[in-house]
Design an enzyme around this catalytic site. Structure first.
Site, PDB file in Angstrom:
ATOM      1  N   ASP A  19       0.835  -1.204   0.000  1.00 57.76           N
ATOM      2  CA  ASP A  19       0.000   0.000   0.000  1.00 57.76           C
ATOM      3  C   ASP A  19       0.874   1.260   0.000  1.00 57.76           C
ATOM      4  O   ASP A  19       2.025   1.230   0.432  1.00 57.76           O
ATOM      5  CB  ASP A  19      -0.890  -0.039   1.251  1.00 57.76           C
ATOM      6  CG  ASP A  19      -2.071   0.903   1.133  1.00 57.76           C
ATOM      7  OD1 ASP A  19      -2.322   1.433   0.027  1.00 57.76           O
ATOM      8  OD2 ASP A  19      -2.742   1.125   2.157  1.00 57.76           O
ATOM      9  N   ASN A  21       1.344   3.482  -2.754  1.00 58.08           N
ATOM     10  CA  ASN A  21       1.917   3.966  -4.029  1.00 58.08           C
ATOM     11  C   ASN A  21       1.393   5.355  -4.379  1.00 58.08           C
ATOM     12  O   ASN A  21       2.141   6.217  -4.840  1.00 58.08           O
ATOM     13  CB  ASN A  21       1.546   3.025  -5.180  1.00 58.08           C
ATOM     14  CG  ASN A  21       2.162   1.658  -5.036  1.00 58.08           C
ATOM     15  OD1 ASN A  21       3.048   1.450  -4.218  1.00 58.08           O
ATOM     16  ND2 ASN A  21       1.693   0.705  -5.839  1.00 58.08           N
ATOM     17  N   ARG A  23       0.019   7.728  -2.373  1.00 52.85           N
ATOM     18  CA  ARG A  23       0.491   8.790  -1.467  1.00 52.85           C
ATOM     19  C   ARG A  23       1.953   9.123  -1.741  1.00 52.85           C
ATOM     20  O   ARG A  23       2.365  10.278  -1.739  1.00 52.85           O
ATOM     21  CB  ARG A  23       0.330   8.337   0.003  1.00 52.85           C
ATOM     22  CG  ARG A  23      -1.065   8.548   0.531  1.00 52.85           C
ATOM     23  CD  ARG A  23      -1.311   7.777   1.805  1.00 52.85           C
ATOM     24  NE  ARG A  23      -1.631   6.380   1.525  1.00 52.85           N
ATOM     25  CZ  ARG A  23      -1.798   5.459   2.466  1.00 52.85           C
ATOM     26  NH1 ARG A  23      -1.649   5.783   3.744  1.00 52.85           N
ATOM     27  NH2 ARG A  23      -2.108   4.224   2.132  1.00 52.85           N
ATOM     28  N   TRP A  24       2.739   8.091  -2.033  1.00 52.95           N
ATOM     29  CA  TRP A  24       4.167   8.293  -2.326  1.00 52.95           C
ATOM     30  C   TRP A  24       4.314   9.170  -3.573  1.00 52.95           C
ATOM     31  O   TRP A  24       5.114  10.108  -3.596  1.00 52.95           O
ATOM     32  CB  TRP A  24       4.827   6.928  -2.545  1.00 52.95           C
ATOM     33  CG  TRP A  24       6.282   6.995  -2.886  1.00 52.95           C
ATOM     34  CD1 TRP A  24       7.319   6.998  -2.000  1.00 52.95           C
ATOM     35  CD2 TRP A  24       6.856   7.057  -4.196  1.00 52.95           C
ATOM     36  NE1 TRP A  24       8.507   7.078  -2.681  1.00 52.95           N
ATOM     37  CE2 TRP A  24       8.263   7.108  -4.028  1.00 52.95           C
ATOM     38  CE3 TRP A  24       6.339   7.079  -5.489  1.00 52.95           C
ATOM     39  CZ2 TRP A  24       9.140   7.170  -5.113  1.00 52.95           C
ATOM     40  CZ3 TRP A  24       7.207   7.150  -6.563  1.00 52.95           C
ATOM     41  CH2 TRP A  24       8.600   7.192  -6.371  1.00 52.95           C
ATOM     42  N   HIS A  36       2.708   3.490  -8.924  1.00 53.86           N
ATOM     43  CA  HIS A  36       2.557   2.049  -9.178  1.00 53.86           C
ATOM     44  C   HIS A  36       3.767   1.505  -9.944  1.00 53.86           C
ATOM     45  O   HIS A  36       4.213   0.384  -9.694  1.00 53.86           O
ATOM     46  CB  HIS A  36       1.266   1.774  -9.959  1.00 53.86           C
ATOM     47  CG  HIS A  36       0.022   2.118  -9.180  1.00 53.86           C
ATOM     48  ND1 HIS A  36      -0.156   1.766  -7.860  1.00 53.86           N
ATOM     49  CD2 HIS A  36      -1.107   2.790  -9.527  1.00 53.86           C
ATOM     50  CE1 HIS A  36      -1.333   2.198  -7.441  1.00 53.86           C
ATOM     51  NE2 HIS A  36      -1.930   2.841  -8.445  1.00 53.86           N
ATOM     52  N   ASN A  67     -10.623  -2.862  -6.277  1.00 52.33           N
ATOM     53  CA  ASN A  67      -9.862  -1.823  -6.999  1.00 52.33           C
ATOM     54  C   ASN A  67     -10.510  -1.398  -8.322  1.00 52.33           C
ATOM     55  O   ASN A  67     -10.142  -0.370  -8.896  1.00 52.33           O
ATOM     56  CB  ASN A  67      -8.412  -2.260  -7.259  1.00 52.33           C
ATOM     57  CG  ASN A  67      -7.526  -2.252  -6.033  1.00 52.33           C
ATOM     58  OD1 ASN A  67      -6.528  -2.966  -5.953  1.00 52.33           O
ATOM     59  ND2 ASN A  67      -7.875  -1.444  -5.042  1.00 52.33           N
ATOM     60  N   ARG A  70     -11.721   2.235  -8.721  1.00 52.02           N
ATOM     61  CA  ARG A  70     -10.820   3.388  -8.899  1.00 52.02           C
ATOM     62  C   ARG A  70     -11.102   4.079 -10.237  1.00 52.02           C
ATOM     63  O   ARG A  70     -11.736   3.485 -11.114  1.00 52.02           O
ATOM     64  CB  ARG A  70      -9.373   2.904  -8.854  1.00 52.02           C
ATOM     65  CG  ARG A  70      -9.039   2.400  -7.477  1.00 52.02           C
ATOM     66  CD  ARG A  70      -7.573   2.113  -7.323  1.00 52.02           C
ATOM     67  NE  ARG A  70      -7.327   1.805  -5.935  1.00 52.02           N
ATOM     68  CZ  ARG A  70      -6.196   1.988  -5.295  1.00 52.02           C
ATOM     69  NH1 ARG A  70      -5.150   2.470  -5.929  1.00 52.02           N
ATOM     70  NH2 ARG A  70      -6.074   1.689  -4.030  1.00 52.02           N
ATOM     71  N   GLU A 206       1.260 -13.852  11.566  1.00 54.54           N
ATOM     72  CA  GLU A 206       1.738 -12.727  12.372  1.00 54.54           C
ATOM     73  C   GLU A 206       1.670 -11.481  11.493  1.00 54.54           C
ATOM     74  O   GLU A 206       2.040 -11.528  10.316  1.00 54.54           O
ATOM     75  CB  GLU A 206       3.189 -12.974  12.812  1.00 54.54           C
ATOM     76  CG  GLU A 206       3.356 -14.163  13.730  1.00 54.54           C
ATOM     77  CD  GLU A 206       2.680 -13.967  15.092  1.00 54.54           C
ATOM     78  OE1 GLU A 206       2.606 -12.808  15.551  1.00 54.54           O
ATOM     79  OE2 GLU A 206       2.212 -14.958  15.669  1.00 54.54           O
TER      80      GLU A 206
HETATM   81  C1  FPP Z   1      -1.886   0.264  -3.309  1.00 52.63           C
HETATM   82  O1  FPP Z   1      -1.436   1.590  -3.269  1.00 52.63           O
HETATM   83  C2  FPP Z   1      -1.339  -0.417  -4.461  1.00 52.63           C
HETATM   84  C3  FPP Z   1      -2.070  -0.996  -5.466  1.00 52.63           C
HETATM   85  C4  FPP Z   1      -3.531  -1.007  -5.482  1.00 52.63           C
HETATM   86  C5  FPP Z   1      -1.416  -1.621  -6.600  1.00 52.63           C
HETATM   87  C6  FPP Z   1      -0.233  -2.455  -6.275  1.00 52.63           C
HETATM   88  C7  FPP Z   1       0.508  -2.668  -7.508  1.00 52.63           C
HETATM   89  C8  FPP Z   1       1.851  -2.589  -7.605  1.00 52.63           C
HETATM   90  C9  FPP Z   1       2.763  -2.407  -6.465  1.00 52.63           C
HETATM   91  C10 FPP Z   1       2.463  -2.778  -8.915  1.00 52.63           C
HETATM   92  C11 FPP Z   1       2.641  -4.237  -9.013  1.00 52.63           C
HETATM   93  C12 FPP Z   1       3.280  -4.630 -10.228  1.00 52.63           C
HETATM   94  C13 FPP Z   1       3.079  -5.859 -10.695  1.00 52.63           C
HETATM   95  C14 FPP Z   1       3.855  -6.323 -11.840  1.00 52.63           C
HETATM   96  C15 FPP Z   1       2.076  -6.741 -10.084  1.00 52.63           C
HETATM   97  P1  FPP Z   1      -2.522   2.735  -3.342  1.00 52.63           P
HETATM   98  O2  FPP Z   1      -2.672   3.132  -4.756  1.00 52.63           O
HETATM   99  O3  FPP Z   1      -3.769   2.297  -2.676  1.00 52.63           O
HETATM  100  O4  FPP Z   1      -1.810   3.858  -2.535  1.00 52.63           O
HETATM  101  P2  FPP Z   1      -2.540   4.971  -1.634  1.00 52.63           P
HETATM  102  O5  FPP Z   1      -3.212   4.222  -0.510  1.00 52.63           O
HETATM  103  O6  FPP Z   1      -1.399   5.806  -1.156  1.00 52.63           O
HETATM  104  O7  FPP Z   1      -3.497   5.680  -2.504  1.00 52.63           O
END
Ligand code: FPP
Length: 241
Positions: A19, A21, A23-24, A36, A67, A70, A206
């Protein structure tokens, strides 16, 4: 950071809710998809780091059944990212002996993505190193619903007698029944929630939560999580003196 992990107590299966991505990315003044893509780079590093540490299975939450709600552009961008990432990584995973699996419902996903998933599963079958299990269009409740449907069909056709339905039978009808339950569940970016991830399988996992958003997660964080895991006493509902 250099950590000494107890090699006799490495969690066999780690599950990660990747989680933070979005916010980062926002903190860098970039759009969510940029986050992402960075998350994908982190995932690659963590798969190889976990393999080096001796973890046998890694299940990561790539796209949940929720998701889909979104914005359309983000959903499309995530599907495209997964297609491109699978195409870029498939050969290397096969060469390095990694096994690839998917958990989730294929319906609703782009055909191209389903096809690359099948190809990667086929090309990496039986490989000896870590198994990367990607949860895509995955929901823990949906997985249990799918298992119940299969079991009801088996009961109707006389293959299973209803009084004999037990936890082991339900486990055997989950998406990847040969993968053991996770020992450690990591969540990045601070929320204290399970978010419909591995509801059945994580019964005794855990839990370790870090404030660090997924794109900044590193091997050091993974080692910190495992170090903490190694201090825990797992009781599985019993009393440990
Ligand atoms: C959550 O962050 C992340 C996701 C819903 C997507 C995860 C996907 C990846 C890390 C890319 C994976 C790549 C492959 C090849 C599978 P968020 O968007 O909910 O972040 P936020 O809570 O800060 O809005």
């Amino acid at each position: 950071m250099s950590t000494t992990l107890d090699p006799t107590n490495i969690p066999a299966h780690i599950a990660i809710i990747m989680d933070g991505n979005g916010r980062w990315a926002r903190a860098q003044g970039k759009d969510r998809l940029y986050g992402h893509w960075q998350g994908y780079r982190t995932l690659k590093q963590i798969v190889y780091a976990a393999d080096e540490i001796g973890v046998r299975f890694l299940t990561v939450y790539g796209f949940s059944s929720e998701n889909w709600n979104r914005p359309h552009d983000e959903v499309e961008g995530l599907m495209d990212l997964m297609i491109q990432a699978m195409k870029a990584e498939m050969d290397e995973m096969a060469e390095k002996g990694i096994q690839f699996r998917v958990s989730g419902r294929p319906s609703g996903l782009p055909n191209e993505l389903v096809n690359v998933f099948h190809e990667a599963v086929r090309n990496t079958r039986g490989n000896p190193r870590i198994t990367l299990n990607l949860a895509v269009n995955y929901g823990g409740r949906a997985e249990i619903v799918d298992a119940v449907r299969e079991i009801v069909n088996a009961a109707k056709s006389g293959e299973i007698a209803p009084p004999l339905i037990d936890e082991a039978i339900i486990s055997r009808h989950l998406y990847n029944p040969d993968i053991p339950d996770p020992d450690l569940l990591i969540r990045t970016a601070g929320e204290m929630r399970i978010s419909n991830f591995l509801l059945w399988e994580a019964a005794y996992a855990e839990i370790w939560v870090t404030q660090t958003p997924w794109p900044d997660f590193s091997k050091d964080h993974l080692e910190a999580a495992i170090t903490d895991y190694q201090k825990r006493i797992r009781k599985f509902g019993t009393v440990v003196e």
